[in-house]
Write a protein that holds these residues in place. Structure first.
Motif, PDB file in Angstrom:
ATOM      1  N   GLN A  26       0.818  -1.204   0.000  1.00 29.82           N
ATOM      2  CA  GLN A  26       0.000   0.000   0.000  1.00 29.82           C
ATOM      3  C   GLN A  26       0.856   1.259   0.000  1.00 29.82           C
ATOM      4  OE1 GLN A  26      -2.605  -0.299   3.374  1.00 29.82           O
ATOM      5  NE2 GLN A  26      -3.561  -2.187   2.656  1.00 29.82           N
ATOM      6  N   LEU A  27       0.239   2.331  -0.461  1.00 32.17           N
ATOM      7  CA  LEU A  27       0.878   3.638  -0.388  1.00 32.17           C
ATOM      8  C   LEU A  27      -0.138   4.676   0.042  1.00 32.17           C
ATOM      9  CD1 LEU A  27      -0.134   5.402  -3.036  1.00 32.17           C
ATOM     10  CD2 LEU A  27       1.683   4.173  -4.188  1.00 32.17           C
ATOM     11  N   ASP A  28       0.375   5.796   0.519  1.00 37.02           N
ATOM     12  CA  ASP A  28      -0.463   6.926   0.903  1.00 37.02           C
ATOM     13  C   ASP A  28      -0.238   8.065  -0.077  1.00 37.02           C
ATOM     14  OD1 ASP A  28      -1.265   5.462   3.099  1.00 37.02           O
ATOM     15  OD2 ASP A  28       0.099   6.474   4.494  1.00 37.02           O
ATOM     16  N   LEU A  43       7.638  10.897  -5.539  1.00 33.08           N
ATOM     17  CA  LEU A  43       7.567   9.558  -4.964  1.00 33.08           C
ATOM     18  C   LEU A  43       8.653   9.484  -3.917  1.00 33.08           C
ATOM     19  CD1 LEU A  43       6.404   6.666  -4.942  1.00 33.08           C
ATOM     20  CD2 LEU A  43       8.153   6.071  -6.638  1.00 33.08           C
ATOM     21  N   LEU A  44       8.252   9.233  -2.668  1.00 32.22           N
ATOM     22  CA  LEU A  44       9.148   9.317  -1.523  1.00 32.22           C
ATOM     23  C   LEU A  44       9.260   7.958  -0.840  1.00 32.22           C
ATOM     24  CD1 LEU A  44      10.795  11.100   0.451  1.00 32.22           C
ATOM     25  CD2 LEU A  44       8.633  11.712   1.556  1.00 32.22           C
ATOM     26  N   TRP A  45      10.479   7.378  -0.852  1.00 30.67           N
ATOM     27  CA  TRP A  45      10.712   6.058  -0.269  1.00 30.67           C
ATOM     28  C   TRP A  45      11.280   6.163   1.145  1.00 30.67           C
ATOM     29  CZ3 TRP A  45      13.479   4.348  -5.364  1.00 30.67           C
ATOM     30  CH2 TRP A  45      12.517   3.860  -6.276  1.00 30.67           C
ATOM     31  N   HIS A  46      10.709   5.356   2.054  1.00 25.70           N
ATOM     32  CA  HIS A  46      11.212   5.332   3.432  1.00 25.70           C
ATOM     33  C   HIS A  46      12.511   4.531   3.521  1.00 25.70           C
ATOM     34  CE1 HIS A  46       9.918   1.177   4.230  1.00 25.70           C
ATOM     35  NE2 HIS A  46       8.701   1.470   3.772  1.00 25.70           N
ATOM     36  N   GLY A  47      13.014   4.373   4.744  1.00 30.13           N
ATOM     37  CA  GLY A  47      14.284   3.699   4.958  1.00 30.13           C
ATOM     38  C   GLY A  47      14.144   2.211   5.163  1.00 30.13           C
ATOM     39  N   ILE A  48      15.112   1.635   5.874  1.00 27.37           N
ATOM     40  CA  ILE A  48      15.266   0.181   5.920  1.00 27.37           C
ATOM     41  C   ILE A  48      14.210  -0.517   6.774  1.00 27.37           C
ATOM     42  CG2 ILE A  48      16.793   0.001   7.919  1.00 27.37           C
ATOM     43  CD1 ILE A  48      18.541  -1.883   6.118  1.00 27.37           C
ATOM     44  N   GLY A  49      13.538   0.199   7.656  1.00 32.58           N
ATOM     45  CA  GLY A  49      12.487  -0.420   8.462  1.00 32.58           C
ATOM     46  C   GLY A  49      11.341  -0.887   7.583  1.00 32.58           C
ATOM     47  N   PRO A  50      10.922  -2.126   7.685  1.00 34.27           N
ATOM     48  CA  PRO A  50       9.866  -2.647   6.805  1.00 34.27           C
ATOM     49  C   PRO A  50       8.535  -1.926   6.993  1.00 34.27           C
ATOM     50  CG  PRO A  50      11.061  -4.450   7.876  1.00 34.27           C
ATOM     51  CD  PRO A  50      11.463  -3.183   8.573  1.00 34.27           C
ATOM     52  N   ASP A  51       7.915  -1.576   5.887  1.00 33.05           N
ATOM     53  CA  ASP A  51       6.560  -1.007   5.877  1.00 33.05           C
ATOM     54  C   ASP A  51       6.425   0.177   6.834  1.00 33.05           C
ATOM     55  OD1 ASP A  51       5.887  -2.937   4.035  1.00 33.05           O
ATOM     56  OD2 ASP A  51       4.929  -4.267   5.488  1.00 33.05           O
ATOM     57  N   GLU A  52       7.204   1.206   6.583  1.00 31.64           N
ATOM     58  CA  GLU A  52       7.199   2.376   7.466  1.00 31.64           C
ATOM     59  C   GLU A  52       6.777   3.655   6.739  1.00 31.64           C
ATOM     60  OE1 GLU A  52      10.219   1.388  11.133  1.00 31.64           O
ATOM     61  OE2 GLU A  52      10.919   2.761   9.569  1.00 31.64           O
ATOM     62  N   ASP A  74       4.788   1.738   1.158  1.00 30.48           N
ATOM     63  CA  ASP A  74       5.485   0.740   1.973  1.00 30.48           C
ATOM     64  C   ASP A  74       6.399  -0.087   1.086  1.00 30.48           C
ATOM     65  OD1 ASP A  74       4.545   1.182   4.563  1.00 30.48           O
ATOM     66  OD2 ASP A  74       2.818  -0.151   4.328  1.00 30.48           O
ATOM     67  N   TRP A  75       7.479  -0.597   1.657  1.00 32.23           N
ATOM     68  CA  TRP A  75       8.296  -1.618   1.025  1.00 32.23           C
ATOM     69  C   TRP A  75       9.058  -2.342   2.127  1.00 32.23           C
ATOM     70  CZ3 TRP A  75      13.802  -1.544   0.994  1.00 32.23           C
ATOM     71  CH2 TRP A  75      14.390  -0.356   1.451  1.00 32.23           C
TER      72      TRP A  75
END
Length: 248
Positions: A26-28, A43-52, A74-75
């Motif tokens: 999912q994405l917001d 498009l903004l990707w979070h860091g290494i924490g899963p689904d953050e 999320d990724w």
């Protein structure tokens, strides 16, 4: 899950829980309330924490208030491929759906924080990973660039040494008090890009790894949470301004 509409102020509208890929991730979507016309898209990707994706909400909403459509997916870094397929699926979704969400696919900025920063830069350096596509600009926040990018499997600094060209402006931001990822990683990358004659900016707000995205690390939760600390608010506004300007 059906999208959840949430608004914490009258200037930004947030739609949560859009499914972006076959894996059900999912994405917001964050956008100015009542906006009309095509908005610059980030498009903004979070860091290494899963689904953050929630960790980036304060920064995303700050950026959206400046007239930008911001997509935050999320990724999972612990996926078998290190998150590569999810990152690229979110990119494909954003490129395809940005116009329908009120954005502008022609003014598409790729950005990331921490592990997401190297992933974003990797796409620009290795457009073969996405059918020879490049964003309008890359904004990389508090990243390391000597490690393999999650999107390409090669380190951005190694790609640069091999003659790969990002082909677009690269905007770097890194907190001077970052003890998780030292600011020298961004300084080293900026110096390498400048030596090669590439377009790059580097700004170093006086904050830490979490503060640069308007959060503070909560040991009990083992994740970053929103904060109103002055250094973080100031840094987040700086980052948001760079994100907005990069797509203008």
């Amino acid at each position: 899950m059906a999208p959840d509409m949430g608004m914490t102020d009258r200037t930004v509208e947030t739609v949560r829980g859009l499914v972006y890929g076959p894996g059900g991730k999912q994405l917001d979507v964050h956008r100015p309330a009542g906006a009309s016309g095509a908005l610059p898209t980030v498009l903004l990707w979070h860091g290494i924490g899963p689904d953050e994706r929630d960790v980036l909400e304060p920064l995303a909403r700050t950026t959206a208030a400046l007239g930008v459509l911001v997509l935050v997916p999320d990724w999972r870094s612990d996926a078998a491929d290190g998150g590569r397929s999810q990152l690229l699926e979110s990119l494909a979704f954003g490129r395809k759906e940005a116009d329908g969400l009120g954005g502008d696919g022609a003014s598409y900025v790729l950005a990331g924080w921490s592990a997401g920063a190297g992933a974003a830069l990797g796409v620009a350096l290795r457009p073969d990973a996405v059918a020879e596509w490049r964003p309008r600009a890359v904004v990389a926040v508090a990243g390391r660039y000597d490690l393999p990018a999650r999107t390409t499997g090669t380190a951005p600094l190694d790609d640069l040494a091999a003659g790969h060209d990002p082909g677009v402006p690269v905007h770097l931001l890194h907190g001077t008090r970052d003890t998780v990822v030292d600011a020298h990683y961004s300084r080293d990358l900026a110096a390498t890009l400048r030596t090669a004659g590439r377009a790059v900016t580097l700004q170093e707000p006086q904050t830490d790894h979490a503060g640069v995205i308007m959060t503070a690390y909560d040991p009990a939760a083992d994740r970053c949470v929103p904060t109103t600390a002055e250094h973080a608010v100031r840094a987040g506004r700086l980052v948001g301004g760079v994100l907005a300007a990069a797509g203008a």
